[in-house]
Design an enzyme around this catalytic site. Structure first.
Site, PDB file in Angstrom:
ATOM      1  N   ASP A  28      47.604 103.991  32.179  1.00 31.77           N
ATOM      2  CA  ASP A  28      46.647 102.939  32.537  1.00 31.77           C
ATOM      3  C   ASP A  28      45.726 103.329  33.689  1.00 31.77           C
ATOM      4  O   ASP A  28      45.334 102.484  34.498  1.00 31.77           O
ATOM      5  CB  ASP A  28      47.395 101.628  32.880  1.00 31.77           C
ATOM      6  CG  ASP A  28      48.271 101.173  31.726  1.00 31.77           C
ATOM      7  OD1 ASP A  28      47.867 101.382  30.577  1.00 31.77           O
ATOM      8  OD2 ASP A  28      49.353 100.613  31.997  1.00 31.77           O
ATOM      9  N   LYS A  31      41.758 105.783  31.407  1.00 28.90           N
ATOM     10  CA  LYS A  31      41.380 106.899  30.522  1.00 28.90           C
ATOM     11  C   LYS A  31      40.362 106.450  29.479  1.00 28.90           C
ATOM     12  O   LYS A  31      39.417 107.164  29.162  1.00 28.90           O
ATOM     13  CB  LYS A  31      42.624 107.456  29.803  1.00 28.90           C
ATOM     14  CG  LYS A  31      43.661 108.047  30.738  1.00 28.90           C
ATOM     15  CD  LYS A  31      44.889 108.522  29.989  1.00 28.90           C
ATOM     16  CE  LYS A  31      45.718 107.406  29.396  1.00 28.90           C
ATOM     17  NZ  LYS A  31      46.340 106.505  30.363  1.00 28.90           N
ATOM     18  N   HIS A  56      44.080 101.528  25.478  1.00 32.92           N
ATOM     19  CA  HIS A  56      42.918 102.069  26.172  1.00 32.92           C
ATOM     20  C   HIS A  56      41.761 101.084  26.067  1.00 32.92           C
ATOM     21  O   HIS A  56      41.350 100.724  24.967  1.00 32.92           O
ATOM     22  CB  HIS A  56      42.521 103.420  25.567  1.00 32.92           C
ATOM     23  CG  HIS A  56      43.593 104.474  25.721  1.00 32.92           C
ATOM     24  ND1 HIS A  56      43.513 105.717  25.167  1.00 32.92           N
ATOM     25  CD2 HIS A  56      44.769 104.449  26.396  1.00 32.92           C
ATOM     26  CE1 HIS A  56      44.597 106.410  25.495  1.00 32.92           C
ATOM     27  NE2 HIS A  56      45.376 105.658  26.225  1.00 32.92           N
ATOM     28  N   THR A 154      57.584  99.910  25.477  1.00 31.84           N
ATOM     29  CA  THR A 154      56.614  98.974  24.916  1.00 31.84           C
ATOM     30  C   THR A 154      57.137  98.344  23.618  1.00 31.84           C
ATOM     31  O   THR A 154      56.476  97.521  23.014  1.00 31.84           O
ATOM     32  CB  THR A 154      55.291  99.700  24.596  1.00 31.84           C
ATOM     33  OG1 THR A 154      55.581 100.772  23.692  1.00 31.84           O
ATOM     34  CG2 THR A 154      54.652 100.270  25.852  1.00 31.84           C
ATOM     35  N   LEU A 359      38.186 102.361  42.327  1.00 27.77           N
ATOM     36  CA  LEU A 359      37.997 102.428  43.783  1.00 27.77           C
ATOM     37  C   LEU A 359      37.523 101.074  44.308  1.00 27.77           C
ATOM     38  O   LEU A 359      37.829 100.687  45.430  1.00 27.77           O
ATOM     39  CB  LEU A 359      37.004 103.555  44.127  1.00 27.77           C
ATOM     40  CG  LEU A 359      36.891 103.915  45.606  1.00 27.77           C
ATOM     41  CD1 LEU A 359      38.244 104.332  46.182  1.00 27.77           C
ATOM     42  CD2 LEU A 359      35.874 105.022  45.831  1.00 27.77           C
TER      43      LEU A 359
HETATM   44  P1  GDP Z   1      44.067 103.464  30.029  1.00 26.36           P
HETATM   45  O1  GDP Z   1      45.334 103.157  29.325  1.00 26.36           O
HETATM   46  O2  GDP Z   1      44.207 104.621  30.975  1.00 26.36           O
HETATM   47  O3  GDP Z   1      42.889 103.640  29.117  1.00 26.36           O
HETATM   48  O4  GDP Z   1      43.755 102.210  30.952  1.00 26.36           O
HETATM   49  P2  GDP Z   1      43.824 100.651  30.517  1.00 26.36           P
HETATM   50  O5  GDP Z   1      42.659 100.361  29.642  1.00 26.36           O
HETATM   51  O6  GDP Z   1      45.175 100.314  30.003  1.00 26.36           O
HETATM   52  O7  GDP Z   1      43.716  99.946  31.918  1.00 26.36           O
HETATM   53  C1  GDP Z   1      42.611 100.122  32.738  1.00 26.36           C
HETATM   54  C2  GDP Z   1      41.938  98.748  33.006  1.00 26.36           C
HETATM   55  O8  GDP Z   1      41.064  98.862  34.104  1.00 26.36           O
HETATM   56  C3  GDP Z   1      41.097  98.275  31.862  1.00 26.36           C
HETATM   57  O9  GDP Z   1      41.139  96.866  31.819  1.00 26.36           O
HETATM   58  C4  GDP Z   1      39.699  98.764  32.233  1.00 26.36           C
HETATM   59  O10 GDP Z   1      38.654  97.977  31.659  1.00 26.36           O
HETATM   60  C5  GDP Z   1      39.729  98.603  33.711  1.00 26.36           C
HETATM   61  N1  GDP Z   1      38.921  99.566  34.495  1.00 26.36           N
HETATM   62  C6  GDP Z   1      38.617 100.859  34.187  1.00 26.36           C
HETATM   63  N2  GDP Z   1      37.960 101.435  35.208  1.00 26.36           N
HETATM   64  C7  GDP Z   1      37.832 100.493  36.170  1.00 26.36           C
HETATM   65  C8  GDP Z   1      37.271 100.497  37.499  1.00 26.36           C
HETATM   66  O11 GDP Z   1      36.757 101.491  37.998  1.00 26.36           O
HETATM   67  N3  GDP Z   1      37.370  99.331  38.212  1.00 26.36           N
HETATM   68  C9  GDP Z   1      37.963  98.220  37.704  1.00 26.36           C
HETATM   69  N4  GDP Z   1      37.994  97.146  38.485  1.00 26.36           N
HETATM   70  N5  GDP Z   1      38.516  98.190  36.480  1.00 26.36           N
HETATM   71  C10 GDP Z   1      38.457  99.301  35.729  1.00 26.36           C
HETATM   72  P1  IMO Z   2      48.340 104.232  28.208  1.00 22.61           P
HETATM   73  O1  IMO Z   2      47.876 105.271  27.213  1.00 22.61           O
HETATM   74  C1  IMO Z   2      51.500 102.671  30.766  1.00 22.61           C
HETATM   75  C2  IMO Z   2      55.627 103.413  29.495  1.00 22.61           C
HETATM   76  C3  IMO Z   2      56.371 102.143  29.113  1.00 22.61           C
HETATM   77  C4  IMO Z   2      57.790 102.536  29.479  1.00 22.61           C
HETATM   78  C5  IMO Z   2      57.842 104.015  29.065  1.00 22.61           C
HETATM   79  C6  IMO Z   2      58.426 104.254  27.693  1.00 22.61           C
HETATM   80  O2  IMO Z   2      47.774 102.890  27.970  1.00 22.61           O
HETATM   81  O3  IMO Z   2      48.145 104.734  29.599  1.00 22.61           O
HETATM   82  P2  IMO Z   2      57.574 103.825  25.211  1.00 22.61           P
HETATM   83  O4  IMO Z   2      57.178 102.549  24.528  1.00 22.61           O
HETATM   84  O5  IMO Z   2      56.482 104.853  25.231  1.00 22.61           O
HETATM   85  O6  IMO Z   2      58.866 104.377  24.719  1.00 22.61           O
HETATM   86  O7  IMO Z   2      57.840 103.388  26.747  1.00 22.61           O
HETATM   87  O8  IMO Z   2      56.504 104.469  29.096  1.00 22.61           O
HETATM   88  N1  IMO Z   2      54.350 103.617  28.813  1.00 22.61           N
HETATM   89  C7  IMO Z   2      53.155 103.346  29.341  1.00 22.61           C
HETATM   90  N2  IMO Z   2      52.826 102.798  30.522  1.00 22.61           N
HETATM   91  N3  IMO Z   2      50.539 103.060  29.925  1.00 22.61           N
HETATM   92  C8  IMO Z   2      50.848 103.628  28.741  1.00 22.61           C
HETATM   93  O9  IMO Z   2      49.915 104.120  27.895  1.00 22.61           O
HETATM   94  C9  IMO Z   2      52.206 103.772  28.392  1.00 22.61           C
HETATM   95  N4  IMO Z   2      52.859 104.273  27.324  1.00 22.61           N
HETATM   96  C10 IMO Z   2      54.174 104.175  27.585  1.00 22.61           C
HETATM   97  O10 IMO Z   2      55.920 101.043  29.856  1.00 22.61           O
HETATM   98  O11 IMO Z   2      57.960 102.481  30.875  1.00 22.61           O
HETATM   99 MG    MG Z   3      46.638 101.567  29.013  1.00 22.71          MG
END
Ligand code: GDP
Ligand code: IMO
Ligand code: MG
Length: 454
Positions: A28, A31, A56, A154, A359
């Protein structure tokens, strides 16, 4: 191209212009946003690990799209989106995602799924739940015991599907969904095994009906058939023709099955190291690896997190960053930035550059802390321990940095950031050993500061 030596040279040339994007923390990191941004310069976006455990998020002109299996680049018209053989695919989830994209007016026709990708079957999701339940029931109330604590998965069946792949004979692959004879053989075997080993543990216990599983799998196979192919050759052919790829990592470096904080990890290779086996493309000469890290630390699920703030500061980060899971909606655990683990993630990925996200979330704190070492067994170390038992004993050693009061969500250049924000980024660069080339100050594409032409 018939000459294999010429072909190899052409593939290498394209790989030099290709890049990888992977998370340096516990997932999270943002990416999705960074992949979407960098996808503009690439012809293909390729997922190589994980499954629907990933969530994502991409925000385009105020519209928020959450993707779990479909590579983020597919949102850009004309981009080839590849789900490689290293990804475990839940066909129900994939169909739902394709439907949702189409309903939102987006076109997923550029998607291709490897016929060798293991299928997440309903019994894998059941097993994920059963195992987590079993761990919870064995949890000792007063000890943090790394071997009897739920992982906090998850519950998408990820671990059991990867385990089935390692078991081999009973593992259904995406290409099998359109081969009724082979599919029947595999599912009958799997149902037999699951009925002996898993069904009695279900609550309430129930048997798996091989016929019903086969029927559903064939229906999903028919629906997904236009997308399924041998992706290794497809991708290699594209590279040989001079096209470039962006490899999109899922999860994060600290969740890596081999190099994360075992056993509180996921079940795949989450770093750029996983690209080769997860796609079949050799990545020795890959041009760039961009490590994505958020400006603070979060973790969703169980397992040690040395800089966790179970206090008002942690709550404030969660609120400002809207730190709730994209896949499960769970509140994320929040804490100060852990540079020891970020350096570990950057080493594994061999990062050329850092994309520093969120940031903007840190505006308004009087001071900011970053963890620059762990105190472990009476000594200070900058090495990330390789199992959760050691990591749970690590006490963070902090460096305190000045905070910045101004909101920065509208800032468009690095030089216009408050001095304390710039210094924060520079401390990260020095400690991790890679330049911060992208700074993200909000979820939208437009809220991005580029320090060079990455
Ligand atoms: P990922 O799994 O790495 O793709 O990340 P997620 O999408 O699960 O979580 C990132 C969250 O932060 C999402 O809701 C994005 O829209 C949000 N986000 C991404 N970059 C920024 C940022 O620079 N600032 C803020 N405030 N939110 C962001
Ligand atoms: P993205 O791509 C955050 C964590 C789960 C748990 C552990 C194992 O959105 O960054 P699993 O279901 O994979 O067997 O769970 O890994 N986990 C993540 N945490 N972001 C993810 O993906 C994750 N994918 C798995 O919360 O702790
Ligand atoms: Mg994510």
């Amino acid at each position: 191209m018939n000459d294999p030596a010429q072909e190899r040279t052409a593939v290498r040339r394209s790989l030099e212009r290709s890049c990888a994007v992977a998370g340096l923390q516990w997932g999270d990191e943002g990416k999705g946003k960074i992949v979407d941004l960098l996808a503009e310069g690439h012809d293909a976006v390729v997922r190589y690990n994980g499954g629907a455990n990933a969530g994502h998020t991409v925000v385009v002109e105020g519209r928020r799209v959450a993707l779990h299996l479909v590579p983020c680049g597919v949102l850009r018209p004309g981009t080839l989106g590849v789900i490689g053989p290293g990804v475990v695919v839940d066909p129900e989830a994939l169909v739902a995602e394709i439907d949702a994209l189409q309903a939102a007016g987006l076109d997923p026709s550029g998607l291709r799924v490897s016929s060798a990708a293991p299928v997440v079957m309903p019994y894998h999701i059941d097993e994920d739940q059963v195992r987590e339940g079993l761990l919870a029931s064995r949890r000792a109330p007063d000890v943090l015991s790394a071997d009897a604590e739920p992982i906090g998965t998850t519950r998408r069946g990820i671990g059991p599907a990867y385990a089935e792949k390692a078991h081999r004979a009973s593992a259904v692959r995406m290409g099998d969904l359109t081969r009724p004879g082979l599919l029947r053989k595999k599912i009958e075997l799997a149902a037999d095994i699951k009925n002996r080993a898993l069904a009695p543990m279900l609550d309430p216990p129930r048997a798996y009906d091989a016929e019903a599983l086969i029927e559903r799998a064939l229906a999903l196979g028919e629906r997904l058939a236009p997308y399924v192919c041998e992706t290794r050759s497809l991708l290699r052919g594209a590279l040989a023709e001079g096209r470039t790829a962006l490899f999109e990592g899922a999860n994060g470096a600290l969740l890596d099955i081999d190099h994360g904080g075992h056993p509180f990890v996921t079940s795949s290779s989450t770093t750029a190291l996983g690209i080769g086996p997860g796609t079949g493309i050799p990545t020795r000469g890959l041009g760039r690896v961009v490590g994505v890290m958020k400006a603070y630390q979060t973790r969703v699920g169980a397992g040690p997190m040395p800089t966790e703030l179970a206090d008002a500061t942690g709550d404030r980060i969660r609120e400002r960053g809207q730190e709730f899971g994209t896949t499960t909606g769970r509140p994320r655990r929040c804490g100060w930035l852990d540079l020891v683990s970020a350096r570990h993630g950057a080493e594994l990925n061999d990062c050329d550059a850092i994309a520093l996200t969120m940031l903007d979330v840190l505006a308004g704190f009087d001071e900011l802390r970053v963890c620059v070492a762990y105190r472990l067994g009476g000594r200070e170390t900058t090495r990330f321990p390789l199992d959760a038992a050691d990591l749970s004993r690590a006490e963070p050693v902090y460096e305190t940095l000045p905070g910045f009061a101004e909101e920065i969500a509208g800032v468009g250049s690095f030089d216009d950031l408050p001095r304390a924000a710039r210094e924060y980024a520079e401390v990260i660069e020095r400690f991790v050993g890679a330049p911060v080339e992208i700074v993200s100050v909000g979820p939208d594409r437009a809220q991005t500061i580029r320090r060079d032409a990455t």
